[in-house]
Write a protein that holds these residues in place. Sequence first.
Motif, PDB file in Angstrom:
ATOM      1  N   ASP A 145       6.025   2.380  -2.688  1.00 24.53           N
ATOM      2  CA  ASP A 145       5.541   3.185  -3.800  1.00 24.53           C
ATOM      3  C   ASP A 145       6.347   2.833  -5.040  1.00 24.53           C
ATOM      4  N   SER A 203      11.771   1.466  -1.982  1.00 23.99           N
ATOM      5  CA  SER A 203      10.755   1.271  -0.945  1.00 23.99           C
ATOM      6  C   SER A 203      10.126  -0.123  -1.014  1.00 23.99           C
ATOM      7  N   ALA A 241      -4.531   0.277   4.521  1.00 27.57           N
ATOM      8  CA  ALA A 241      -4.462  -1.120   4.960  1.00 27.57           C
ATOM      9  C   ALA A 241      -5.653  -1.527   5.816  1.00 27.57           C
ATOM     10  N   VAL A 299       0.853  -1.187   0.000  1.00 33.69           N
ATOM     11  CA  VAL A 299       0.000   0.000   0.000  1.00 33.69           C
ATOM     12  C   VAL A 299       0.891   1.241   0.000  1.00 33.69           C
ATOM     13  N   ARG A 300       0.418   2.294  -0.621  1.00 38.86           N
ATOM     14  CA  ARG A 300       1.166   3.556  -0.593  1.00 38.86           C
ATOM     15  C   ARG A 300       0.913   4.322   0.687  1.00 38.86           C
ATOM     16  N   ARG A 301      -0.296   4.211   1.198  1.00 34.18           N
ATOM     17  CA  ARG A 301      -0.676   4.926   2.408  1.00 34.18           C
ATOM     18  C   ARG A 301      -1.065   3.912   3.473  1.00 34.18           C
ATOM     19  N   PRO A 302      -0.415   3.953   4.641  1.00 29.63           N
ATOM     20  CA  PRO A 302      -0.718   2.957   5.685  1.00 29.63           C
ATOM     21  C   PRO A 302      -2.187   2.882   6.067  1.00 29.63           C
ATOM     22  N   GLU A 303      -2.905   4.010   6.036  1.00 27.92           N
ATOM     23  CA  GLU A 303      -4.321   3.987   6.427  1.00 27.92           C
ATOM     24  C   GLU A 303      -5.164   3.160   5.463  1.00 27.92           C
ATOM     25  N   THR A 320       4.316  -0.777   3.339  1.00 26.06           N
ATOM     26  CA  THR A 320       4.138   0.511   2.683  1.00 26.06           C
ATOM     27  C   THR A 320       5.248   0.663   1.658  1.00 26.06           C
TER      28      THR A 320
END
Length: 189
Positions: free
Chosen positions: A56, A62, A43, A37-41, A54
């Motif tokens: 990108d 990353s 998930a 995922v790019r943004r932890p939220e 996380t």
Amino acid sequence: MHPTNTPAVLVTGATGRIGRLIVDRLLDAGLPVRALVRRPEAAATLPARAEVFTGDLTEPESLDPALTDAGAVFLVWTAPPDSAAAVVARLAARVRRVVLLSSPHRTPHPFFQQPNPMADLHAHIERLIAAAGPEATVLRPGMLASNALAWWAPAIRAGQAVRWPYGTAETAPVDDRDVADVAARAVRP
């Protein structure tokens, strides 16, 4: 069930329409799944059994933690093309198998032969993967049926005509679940 030493499958686009379905299918098969995922939220929508990383695609380094000891990757390209070569090189160096969700740019039907920057990008990524040498499966579905939700559903709900820029072009939308079934089978170790 698979033994606990089965290498994990990394699913990019894990919260997307296809990726999310693949996560479920692999977990249901008892396979260890890593969700990128790019943004932890983001998930929060994933099952607790999926290991979340996380990363990108525009920052190839990353991906390294998620690729450590992974056996395969489902790749859906959702980034600008600049980092594609570096990402593919990283994948090829760390996993045995890559399954790419591409576009039907090789389909001879005129509908799919129109100039299309996304199809050009997919063809480029396919060439990069072929040159890098991992086992590869390329999925080239046509239009996804779920696109109708965004494209056609509002007009239908409003009692309007459904517009399509290629009135004489035949198309057979593919159900996202069918694409996910094929991808989940292809990406298995």
